[in-house]
Design an enzyme around this catalytic site. Structure first.
Site, PDB file in Angstrom:
ATOM      1  N   LYS A  87     -16.034  13.402  48.786  1.00 27.12           N
ATOM      2  CA  LYS A  87     -16.286  13.322  50.019  1.00 27.12           C
ATOM      3  C   LYS A  87     -16.708  14.530  50.717  1.00 27.12           C
ATOM      4  CE  LYS A  87     -12.887   9.204  51.124  1.00 27.12           C
ATOM      5  NZ  LYS A  87     -12.281   9.049  52.359  1.00 27.12           N
TER       6      LYS A  87
ATOM      7  N   LYS B 230     -17.180   3.449  40.785  1.00 27.14           N
ATOM      8  CA  LYS B 230     -16.955   2.632  41.158  1.00 27.14           C
ATOM      9  C   LYS B 230     -17.385   1.679  42.551  1.00 27.14           C
ATOM     10  CE  LYS B 230     -13.882   4.705  44.643  1.00 27.14           C
ATOM     11  NZ  LYS B 230     -12.460   4.965  45.328  1.00 27.14           N
TER      12      LYS B 230
ATOM     13  N   LYS C 292     -16.586   0.244  49.518  1.00 34.37           N
ATOM     14  CA  LYS C 292     -17.154  -0.249  50.644  1.00 34.37           C
ATOM     15  C   LYS C 292     -18.323   1.347  51.915  1.00 34.37           C
ATOM     16  CE  LYS C 292     -12.704   1.315  52.012  1.00 34.37           C
ATOM     17  NZ  LYS C 292     -11.077   0.790  51.594  1.00 34.37           N
TER      18      LYS C 292
HETATM   19  P1  TYM Z   1      -8.457   3.379  49.114  1.00 40.59           P
HETATM   20  O1  TYM Z   1      -8.535   3.178  51.237  1.00 40.59           O
HETATM   21  O2  TYM Z   1      -9.431   3.876  49.151  1.00 40.59           O
HETATM   22  O3  TYM Z   1      -7.787   2.427  48.382  1.00 40.59           O
HETATM   23  C1  TYM Z   1      -7.283   1.024  48.337  1.00 40.59           C
HETATM   24  C2  TYM Z   1      -5.975   0.963  47.486  1.00 40.59           C
HETATM   25  O4  TYM Z   1      -8.035   0.031  46.869  1.00 40.59           O
HETATM   26  C3  TYM Z   1      -7.561   0.686  45.610  1.00 40.59           C
HETATM   27  N1  TYM Z   1      -9.242   1.200  45.150  1.00 40.59           N
HETATM   28  C4  TYM Z   1      -9.543   0.343  43.768  1.00 40.59           C
HETATM   29  N2  TYM Z   1      -9.375  -0.576  43.347  1.00 40.59           N
HETATM   30  C5  TYM Z   1      -9.819  -0.630  42.178  1.00 40.59           C
HETATM   31  N3  TYM Z   1     -11.893  -0.701  41.692  1.00 40.59           N
HETATM   32  C6  TYM Z   1     -12.188  -0.217  43.136  1.00 40.59           C
HETATM   33  N4  TYM Z   1     -12.429   0.310  42.726  1.00 40.59           N
HETATM   34  C7  TYM Z   1     -11.181   0.296  44.457  1.00 40.59           C
HETATM   35  N5  TYM Z   1     -11.685   1.191  45.617  1.00 40.59           N
HETATM   36  C8  TYM Z   1     -10.493   1.309  46.178  1.00 40.59           C
HETATM   37  C9  TYM Z   1      -7.424   2.374  45.293  1.00 40.59           C
HETATM   38  O5  TYM Z   1      -6.653   2.921  44.266  1.00 40.59           O
HETATM   39  C10 TYM Z   1      -6.017   2.192  46.572  1.00 40.59           C
HETATM   40  O6  TYM Z   1      -5.325   1.709  45.602  1.00 40.59           O
HETATM   41  N6  TYM Z   1      -5.737   7.356  50.220  1.00 40.59           N
HETATM   42  C11 TYM Z   1      -5.541   5.702  49.800  1.00 40.59           C
HETATM   43  C12 TYM Z   1      -4.781   4.955  50.532  1.00 40.59           C
HETATM   44  C13 TYM Z   1      -3.291   5.555  50.964  1.00 40.59           C
HETATM   45  C14 TYM Z   1      -1.808   5.487  49.960  1.00 40.59           C
HETATM   46  C15 TYM Z   1      -1.303   6.498  50.578  1.00 40.59           C
HETATM   47  C16 TYM Z   1      -2.156   5.431  48.921  1.00 40.59           C
HETATM   48  C17 TYM Z   1      -3.027   6.294  51.756  1.00 40.59           C
HETATM   49  N7  TYM Z   1      -1.733   6.563  51.731  1.00 40.59           N
HETATM   50  C18 TYM Z   1       0.216   6.303  49.990  1.00 40.59           C
HETATM   51  C19 TYM Z   1      -0.498   4.584  48.079  1.00 40.59           C
HETATM   52  C20 TYM Z   1       0.601   5.783  48.762  1.00 40.59           C
HETATM   53  C21 TYM Z   1      -7.087   5.626  50.015  1.00 40.59           C
HETATM   54  O7  TYM Z   1      -7.918   6.293  50.187  1.00 40.59           O
HETATM   55  O8  TYM Z   1      -6.725   4.414  49.101  1.00 40.59           O
END
Ligand code: TYM
Length: 332
Positions: A115, A197, A200
């Site tokens: 990032k 991966k 968005k």
């Molecule tokens: P975020 O918002 O980027 O993504 C949410 C969830 O989607 C999963 N994910 C994917 N899984 C499979 N293939 C993909 N291409 C893909 N892109 C995203 C992510 O692994 C995630 O589970 N920091 C986290 C949000 C967060 C969080 C937390 C998660 C904040 N606090 C505490 C767990 C526990 C995030 O940015 O996810």
């Protein structure tokens, strides 16, 4: 809370719209897990501002995501569903945990490296300490399991290290969490660059499928999905595009990847790609329709997120009180 149930916590950021990757890697499993576990889920709006957001869009996306989680099957009565910024204990615990997290640990986070390369003009301290806020999210609720996609594994491991370090000094304050990663769908890849991966934040709209995309848009994106010139429908490291499509089809239909290879053996990409598109359209259709319905009643959504924040805050306050006492703050 039933004492014999383990606790799960997870969150998703409202930065942009959620993708098929978010759905298959995370959200879909959240709904499946809520009976077996004591479940808490949140819309991580505080995480989203580590990169610049348009305020009106962030507000809209937060509400839309809240509605989508319900549409994905999360029941706000059985689970605790809330918006992160409504529960002030997240930021408070993050501060305390900052003081138990090492600069070197945060420097090693691959997402920070990616990032900060992508947003070189805005490498703010929040982007750097974001995994500490994530650890606070998890540790506030005495979480045992964290259902996430593969890309979040490193952050969950850091939360675990921070919890162990804190417990090592002060005794058993936090449960030690573990990542819970699905076998299928843990890493849904980009449709245009299948070695990356699905994300968005990509500038190419054809690389990702959004949960809210209209059927014709989803079909078009799958028809344009990058494959290869070899022609066979089977999984192989040399065929990342086809492998990704097989895995997606398997994940949305509940079939094994082997069964999918058999189903399409001898057929060409001309038949396979639209079939994957159709299967995804059917899997996402009820979620899109239910989200649209929920968004027409803002009053009901507001009642639900208020109730969720109240439930979450009660649990979060217990942990925070313990932490403040352990580190030596005078009780309020
Ligand atoms: P975020 O918002 O980027 O993504 C949410 C969830 O989607 C999963 N994910 C994917 N899984 C499979 N293939 C993909 N291409 C893909 N892109 C995203 C992510 O692994 C995630 O589970 N920091 C986290 C949000 C967060 C969080 C937390 C998660 C904040 N606090 C505490 C767990 C526990 C995030 O940015 O996810």
């Amino acid at each position: 809370m039933e004492a014999n149930k383990k606790t799960i916590f997870s969150a998703v950021q409202p930065s942009g719209k959620i993708t098929l990757g978010n759905y298959l890697g995370a959200l879909r499993n959240w709904a499946l897990l809520q009976d077996e576990y004591h479940a808490l889920y949140c819309v991580a709006d505080q995480h989203a501002i580590t990169v610049r957001q348009d305020p009106a869009s962030l507000r809209r996306q937060t509400l839309e995501l809240f509605a989508q989680l319900i549409a994905c099957g999360i029941d706000p009565e059985r689970s605790t569903l809330f918006i992160q910024s409504h529960v002030s204990q997240h930021a408070e615990l993050a501060w305390a945990l900052n003081c138990y997290t090492m600069f070197g640990e945060l420097s090693r986070m691959t997402q920070f490296k990616d990032k900060s390369a992508a947003h070189a003009d805005n490498i703010n301290a929040g982007l750097f300490t974001y995994p500490v806020l994530m650890a606070a999210d998890i540790l506030l609720y005495q979480t045992d399991l964290v259902p996430v996609g593969e890309d979040q594994r490193q952050h969950v491991e850091l939360a675990r290290d921070i919890a162990q370090r804190f417990n090592g000094v002060y005794g058993d304050v936090f449960a030690i969490p573990e990542a819970y990663i699905p076998k299928l769908g843990a890493r849904v890849m980009s449709l245009s660059e299948p070695d990356k991966k699905m994300s968005k934040s990509s500038s190419n709209e054809n690389s990702y499928v959004l949960v809210m995309d209209k059927p014709e848009v989803i079909l078009r994106k799958f028809k344009r999905a990058v494959t290869d010139s070899e022609g066979g429908i089977y999984r192989s490291p040399e065929k990342p595009g086809v492998t990704n499509l097989i895995d997606i089809y398997a994940a949305v239909t509940g079939k094994t990847p082997e069964a999918v290879e058999q189903e399409f053996s001898g057929q060409g990409y001309g038949a396979f790609k639209p079939a994957v598109g159709e299967a995804v359209v059917e899997a996402l259709r009820p979620i899109r329709e239910e989200t649209e319905r929920l968004l027409t009643d803002k009053g009901q959504l507001e009642a639900l997120y208020r109730q969720g924040a109240e439930k979450a805050a009660a649990a979060a306050a217990r942990t925070l009180r313990k932490v403040h006492k352990k580190v030596g703050f005078v009780p309020r």
